[in-house]
Every structure is written in structure tokens, then in C-alpha cells.
Design a protein around this motif. Structure first.
Motif, PDB file in Angstrom:
ATOM      1  N   PRO A 165      -2.477  -2.738   1.295  1.00  9.66           N
ATOM      2  CA  PRO A 165      -1.442  -1.701   1.190  1.00  9.66           C
ATOM      3  C   PRO A 165      -1.979  -0.448   0.522  1.00  9.66           C
ATOM      4  CG  PRO A 165      -0.655  -3.812   0.354  1.00  9.66           C
ATOM      5  CD  PRO A 165      -2.122  -3.972   0.599  1.00  9.66           C
ATOM      6  N   PRO A 166      -1.580   0.717   1.019  1.00  9.39           N
ATOM      7  CA  PRO A 166      -2.071   1.960   0.422  1.00  9.39           C
ATOM      8  C   PRO A 166      -1.520   2.200  -0.979  1.00  9.39           C
ATOM      9  CG  PRO A 166      -0.582   2.414   2.264  1.00  9.39           C
ATOM     10  CD  PRO A 166      -0.750   0.922   2.206  1.00  9.39           C
ATOM     11  N   HIS A 167      -2.269   2.974  -1.741  1.00 11.22           N
ATOM     12  CA  HIS A 167      -1.796   3.382  -3.066  1.00 11.22           C
ATOM     13  C   HIS A 167      -0.586   4.298  -2.868  1.00 11.22           C
ATOM     14  CE1 HIS A 167      -1.693   5.412  -6.955  1.00 11.22           C
ATOM     15  NE2 HIS A 167      -2.309   4.334  -7.421  1.00 11.22           N
ATOM     16  N   PRO A 168       0.469   4.133  -3.690  1.00  6.20           N
ATOM     17  CA  PRO A 168       1.699   4.913  -3.474  1.00  6.20           C
ATOM     18  C   PRO A 168       1.533   6.426  -3.582  1.00  6.20           C
ATOM     19  CG  PRO A 168       1.942   3.344  -5.324  1.00  6.20           C
ATOM     20  CD  PRO A 168       0.580   3.135  -4.734  1.00  6.20           C
ATOM     21  N   SER A 169       0.449   6.889  -4.186  1.00  8.12           N
ATOM     22  CA  SER A 169       0.280   8.342  -4.361  1.00  8.12           C
ATOM     23  C   SER A 169      -0.241   9.034  -3.105  1.00  8.12           C
ATOM     24  CB  SER A 169      -0.712   8.612  -5.502  1.00  8.12           C
ATOM     25  OG  SER A 169      -2.002   8.132  -5.146  1.00  8.12           O
ATOM     26  N   VAL A 170      -0.722   8.305  -2.133  1.00 12.41           N
ATOM     27  CA  VAL A 170      -1.497   8.927  -1.055  1.00 12.41           C
ATOM     28  C   VAL A 170      -0.625   9.594   0.014  1.00 12.41           C
ATOM     29  CG1 VAL A 170      -3.159   8.480   0.806  1.00 12.41           C
ATOM     30  CG2 VAL A 170      -3.484   7.433  -1.446  1.00 12.41           C
ATOM     31  N   ALA A 171       0.467   8.941   0.418  1.00 14.47           N
ATOM     32  CA  ALA A 171       1.262   9.451   1.554  1.00 14.47           C
ATOM     33  C   ALA A 171       1.671  10.909   1.352  1.00 14.47           C
ATOM     34  CB  ALA A 171       2.486   8.572   1.766  1.00 14.47           C
ATOM     35  N   ALA A 172       2.101  11.254   0.152  1.00 16.77           N
ATOM     36  CA  ALA A 172       2.599  12.613  -0.104  1.00 16.77           C
ATOM     37  C   ALA A 172       1.503  13.666  -0.002  1.00 16.77           C
ATOM     38  CB  ALA A 172       3.243  12.671  -1.489  1.00 16.77           C
ATOM     39  N   GLN A 173       0.239  13.249  -0.055  1.00 14.99           N
ATOM     40  CA  GLN A 173      -0.872  14.203   0.019  1.00 14.99           C
ATOM     41  C   GLN A 173      -1.376  14.404   1.447  1.00 14.99           C
ATOM     42  OE1 GLN A 173      -3.927  13.603  -3.259  1.00 14.99           O
ATOM     43  NE2 GLN A 173      -2.747  11.729  -3.505  1.00 14.99           N
ATOM     44  N   ALA A 174      -0.858  13.619   2.379  1.00 10.38           N
ATOM     45  CA  ALA A 174      -1.424  13.617   3.730  1.00 10.38           C
ATOM     46  C   ALA A 174      -1.018  14.858   4.522  1.00 10.38           C
ATOM     47  CB  ALA A 174      -0.960  12.369   4.472  1.00 10.38           C
ATOM     48  N   ASP A 175      -2.005  15.406   5.264  1.00  5.96           N
ATOM     49  CA  ASP A 175      -1.721  16.468   6.237  1.00  5.96           C
ATOM     50  C   ASP A 175      -1.464  15.852   7.601  1.00  5.96           C
ATOM     51  OD1 ASP A 175      -2.360  18.882   4.554  1.00  5.96           O
ATOM     52  OD2 ASP A 175      -4.248  17.777   4.379  1.00  5.96           O
ATOM     53  N   GLU A 176      -1.936  14.638   7.766  1.00  6.89           N
ATOM     54  CA  GLU A 176      -1.871  13.957   9.051  1.00  6.89           C
ATOM     55  C   GLU A 176      -1.695  12.471   8.769  1.00  6.89           C
ATOM     56  OE1 GLU A 176      -5.543  14.656  11.084  1.00  6.89           O
ATOM     57  OE2 GLU A 176      -5.166  13.180  12.648  1.00  6.89           O
ATOM     58  N   LEU A 177      -0.703  11.870   9.429  1.00  9.23           N
ATOM     59  CA  LEU A 177      -0.513  10.409   9.356  1.00  9.23           C
ATOM     60  C   LEU A 177      -0.931   9.854  10.709  1.00  9.23           C
ATOM     61  CD1 LEU A 177       0.690   7.753   8.140  1.00  9.23           C
ATOM     62  CD2 LEU A 177       2.888   8.457   9.123  1.00  9.23           C
ATOM     63  N   LYS A 178      -1.910   8.961  10.687  1.00 13.73           N
ATOM     64  CA  LYS A 178      -2.432   8.412  11.950  1.00 13.73           C
ATOM     65  C   LYS A 178      -2.369   6.896  11.862  1.00 13.73           C
ATOM     66  CE  LYS A 178      -6.873   8.481  12.648  1.00 13.73           C
ATOM     67  NZ  LYS A 178      -8.147   9.209  12.619  1.00 13.73           N
ATOM     68  N   VAL A 179      -1.461   6.305  12.652  1.00 13.49           N
ATOM     69  CA  VAL A 179      -1.283   4.859  12.585  1.00 13.49           C
ATOM     70  C   VAL A 179      -1.912   4.218  13.818  1.00 13.49           C
ATOM     71  CG1 VAL A 179       0.380   2.975  12.472  1.00 13.49           C
ATOM     72  CG2 VAL A 179       0.826   5.106  11.232  1.00 13.49           C
ATOM     73  N   VAL A 180      -2.843   3.309  13.581  1.00 14.95           N
ATOM     74  CA  VAL A 180      -3.459   2.563  14.674  1.00 14.95           C
ATOM     75  C   VAL A 180      -2.487   1.464  15.104  1.00 14.95           C
ATOM     76  CG1 VAL A 180      -5.405   1.085  15.340  1.00 14.95           C
ATOM     77  CG2 VAL A 180      -5.780   3.046  13.812  1.00 14.95           C
ATOM     78  N   VAL A 181      -2.181   1.454  16.405  1.00 12.90           N
ATOM     79  CA  VAL A 181      -1.204   0.481  16.915  1.00 12.90           C
ATOM     80  C   VAL A 181      -1.954  -0.663  17.591  1.00 12.90           C
ATOM     81  CG1 VAL A 181       0.823   0.133  18.376  1.00 12.90           C
ATOM     82  CG2 VAL A 181       0.457   2.346  17.245  1.00 12.90           C
ATOM     83  N   PHE A 182      -1.872  -1.821  16.969  1.00 13.22           N
ATOM     84  CA  PHE A 182      -2.552  -3.024  17.460  1.00 13.22           C
ATOM     85  C   PHE A 182      -1.537  -3.975  18.089  1.00 13.22           C
ATOM     86  CE2 PHE A 182      -4.410  -7.295  16.597  1.00 13.22           C
ATOM     87  CZ  PHE A 182      -5.620  -7.146  17.263  1.00 13.22           C
TER      88      PHE A 182
END
Ligand code: SF4
Length: 208
Positions: free
Chosen positions: A131-148
Motif C-alpha cells: 500500500p502506498p504511503h498516505p502522503s503521496v497521492a496529494a503530490q501526484a501530477d498523474e495517477l496511472k493505475v495498471v489494470v491487471f
């Protein structure tokens, strides 16, 4: 002294490979970019296509100013720091060195740890395996989710609620399952047009 303290003092990082190519994914797809792939990853995605990067001790250390000079001499205007999972290292010295030679700094991260360094662009690609660290999402310029798997579409929405309004949203079919997953993603993006599709076009072009 810990590994990270040593890296700050020595300004050295384990580098699996570095090369000038075309960014194949996401918002900056198609742009010439110098890739710096750092060694070390504890996320361990089952479908990872760079498993050789996982062992942090398997890669020679490079001094960050030498690395930045190499990147500059390539002719590139931007550097993409990837891995492995680059945020397991302190990236202050590397981003400083890259910016000193006039390169833009782009990060590709699963967000497994807090982000260090100064970045012009942060691509956040969360993974279910750590799981990502909770601080990271708010800093993102781009959210890229790999769909498996189909269920990853609902999982992607959980992160879309955490990023800033201007953050770009991408769904990227996992390469080995692309023929199965791409139709699902096309259908999903047509129904949810704030998302876009990211394809790994460097793989179609047969470049790294
Ligand atoms: Fe591979 Fe990246 Fe997942 Fe690490 S985070 S296992 S390098 S895909």
C-alpha cells in the motif's frame, strides 16, 4: 550508518540502467527522455517486468553528478527517475544534480515511501502488493493505475478521490493481459471520460 544516510553523504545511488529513449506511458508519452532506473524494490508485483531491479545490492552505485552529466550529454531535456521503487532512496542529491544541469525531473513511483527530492512531475502508480504511503497521492501530477484484473477499475477510483483536482488520470492495461483487459478499459473510459488510456507504446516501438 544506515544505507540512506550513506547515500546522502556520498551522493551515490544504485543504478540498474540509464538510457536515452522515448517516454512510452502516461501524460508525457512520446517525449524524448533520459531514464534512470534505480535498483531496489520491495513492492514485488507478480507481473513486474523488471524483476532484475529488485535486489538493491545487485547494482553498481553511481555518483549523482556523473549521472546528471551523462543525462545532459544525451541531449535530453528531462530525466525520468524510475525503478525498482526509487523512493526507497533519498533522492535530494539526485534531483539537485539533475536540475543543476538544466534537466526537468520526473518521478515514476508506486508511492510505497514518502517522496524526497524536488520534482517537476510526479507519476503515482499505486500497487496492491504494498500500500502506498498516505502522503503521496496529494503530490501526484498523474495517477496511472495498471489494470491487471477487472476489479482494479474500482480500486483505481479509490485513488482518484485522493489526488488533487488537476491530476491526470490514466488506466493502463497490464502488458501480458492487454488483449483481454484493453476492451474493458476502453468501455470504462467511454463511460467515465475523466480517465484516459495509457498504452506502453515503447513496447510497440521495440525500444526500452
Ligand atoms: Fe516491479 Fe515497479 Fe512493482 Fe517494483 S513497483 S515490483 S519495480 S512493477
Amino acid at each position: 550508518m544506515s544505507n540512506l544516510e550513506s547515500e546522502i553523504l556520498n551522493s551515490e545511488l544504485p543504478v540498474m540502467e540509464d538510457f536515452y529513449t522515448i517516454q512510452g506511458e502516461g501524460f508525457h508519452q512520446g517525449r524524448a527522455a533520459y531514464f534512470i532506473r534505480l535498483g531496489g524494490c520491495e513492492v514485488r508485483c507478480v507481473w513486474c517486468d523488471v524483476k532484475d531491479s529488485w535486489d538493491v545490492n545487485a547494482h553498481p552505485k553511481m555518483e549523482v553528478h556523473a549521472l546528471a552529466q551523462k543525462a545532459k550529454l544525451s541531449g535530453s531535456q528531462l530525466a525520468v527517475v524510475t525503478g525498482g521503487e526509487p523512493t526507497m532512496h533519498n533522492l535530494e542529491a539526485l534531483t539537485q544534480a539533475l536540475q543543476q544541469v538544466g534537466l526537468r525531473t520526473h518521478l515514476e513511483t508506486s508511492g510505497a515511501y514518502t517522496i524526497t527530492g524536488t520534482w517537476d512531475w510526479i507519476c503515482f502508480s499505486p500497487k496492491k502488493f504494498k500500500p502506498p504511503h498516505p502522503s503521496v497521492a496529494a503530490q501526484a501530477d498523474e495517477l496511472k493505475v495498471v489494470v491487471f484484473h477487472k476489479s482494479d477499475l474500482a480500486w483505481a477510483e479509490e485513488f482518484a478521490h485522493l489526488v488533487k483536482p488537476a491530476c491526470k488520470l490514466y488506466l493502463q492495461p497490464e502488458w501480458s493481459k492487454e488483449s483481454e483487459i484493453l476492451p474493458l478499459v476502453i468501455d470504462y473510459v467511454k463511460k467515465n471520460p475523466r480517465w484516459q488510456i495509457s498504452l506502453q507504446v515503447h513496447k510497440y516501438m521495440n525500444i526500452p
